[in-house]
Structures are given as C-alpha cells and as structure tokens.
Design a protein around this motif. Structure first.
Motif, PDB file in Angstrom:
ATOM      1  N   ASP A  89       0.838  -1.204   0.000  1.00 17.41           N
ATOM      2  CA  ASP A  89       0.000   0.000   0.000  1.00 17.41           C
ATOM      3  C   ASP A  89       0.875   1.258   0.000  1.00 17.41           C
ATOM      4  OD1 ASP A  89      -2.096   1.777   0.116  1.00 17.41           O
ATOM      5  OD2 ASP A  89      -2.906   1.047   2.020  1.00 17.41           O
TER       6      ASP A  89
ATOM      7  N   THR B 243      -0.623   4.712   0.838  1.00 18.98           N
ATOM      8  CA  THR B 243      -0.873   5.017   2.243  1.00 18.98           C
ATOM      9  C   THR B 243       0.430   5.284   2.989  1.00 18.98           C
ATOM     10  OG1 THR B 243      -2.897   3.711   2.297  1.00 18.98           O
ATOM     11  CG2 THR B 243      -1.794   4.085   4.406  1.00 18.98           C
TER      12      THR B 243
ATOM     13  N   SER C 172       3.022   8.970   4.724  1.00 17.10           N
ATOM     14  CA  SER C 172       2.790   8.945   6.171  1.00 17.10           C
ATOM     15  C   SER C 172       4.040   9.327   6.959  1.00 17.10           C
ATOM     16  CB  SER C 172       2.334   7.550   6.608  1.00 17.10           C
ATOM     17  OG  SER C 172       2.305   7.476   8.022  1.00 17.10           O
TER      18      SER C 172
END
Length: 173
Positions: free
Chosen positions: A100, A103, A107
């Motif tokens: 992913d 994501t 982050s």
C-alpha cells in the motif's frame, strides 16, 4: 516545490511498480497473514533477545571482570539472532510498504518508524565495534564498558520506540 513534485513522481512510480504485489496482497488473506507474521515474529524474537542482552549488559557493566567477560561472549552470540530478525523484518517491511505505497509513502509515521529502525542499526553497529574493542583488550576498558552500558540503554529505548511507531503507523496509516 521541486522536492514535493519529485516525491509525488517517486510515489507514482512506486505505486506502479508495486501494483501486482498490492493486488496479490489485497486479494489473499493467506499472503497478508504470512507477510505480517514474517514481520512481527522476527521483531519479537530479535527485540526480546536484544532486551535480554541489554539487561544482562547493564548488570555485567556493574559486575566483576569475570561477569563482563561472560557477557561479551554472550553478546557475540546474540547479534546473529538480532541481526537476522532485523533483516527478515526489513524484507517483510518492504513487502508491507509495497502492499500500500499510497498510504505509507506520505505517512510521517512510516518515516519515523524507518528512522527508528535506522537508529537501531547504527546503535547495533557501534555496539559491535565497542564489543570488538573490549575483546581486543586495552587500557580504557572501564570507558568502553560505560559506552556499552549507554548503548544497551539506547537499544532498549529504540526497540520500544520502534514498536510504538509501528503501532501508531498501523492505526493512523
């Protein structure tokens, strides 16, 4: 602005490269379970082994010369487990990241966790060099044991910080 565009371009490229893995990981609970297990189990083993070794190092630093000599032998054995666990967790961490990218890449928690892992590796490198110096003998044995004691405390804190960063990442990513 240029750095932001470069990061965005890098993220887009990584998403494209990782797409087949992302699909396999997302579509298979078995694959996801295996990868997560291969990430957590070595961390538990490596981190637990490191914690036990760090605690013993703190105790030996205040002990007799015989206690310190025994601990140096044990530390040499310990590093194989810790380094092996970190290596397997790194590989599985790359697979988790690739599952992913959209994501994890943006982050801050991902990058904080990665920084803690890097600090663990650097601390481990300095620790092994300090142990090597102690094994060779020398006039500054007490100073080297003082450094090793500090490195053991740092290691314990970094293992906890890395774990906390992983938990926060899993909840906020």
């Amino acid at each position: 602005m240029i750095a932001l565009l470069a990061a965005s371009s890098l993220q887009t490229t990584l998403v494209g490269i990782a797409e087949p893995w992302n699909k396999l990981y997302s579509d298979s609970k078995l694959v996801a379970s295996i990868v997560i297990f291969l990430h957590l189990a070595p961390l538990i083993l490596a981190g637990g082994t490191a914690w036990v070794a760090d605690r013993a190092t703190l105790r030996a630093a205040r002990g007799t010369p015989a206690d310190r000599a025994r601990q140096l032998v044990e530390l040499g054995r310990t590093h194989k487990i810790v380094v092996g666990g970190l290596a397997l967790s790194f590989i599985s961490g790359v697979l988790l990241f690739a599952s992913d990218v959209e994501t994890f890449f943006p982050s801050p928690f991902f990058w904080i966790k990665l920084a803690f892992v890097g600090l663990l590796l650097i601390n481990g490198l300095v620790m092994t060099r300090t142990e090597s110096s102690l094994n060779k003998g020398g006039d500054d044995e007490l100073a080297l044991w003082g450094r090793l004691r500090t490195l053991a405390m740092t290691s314990a804190v970094l293992w906890l910080a890395t774990t906390l960063a992983g938990v926060v990442l899993s909840n906020y990513a």
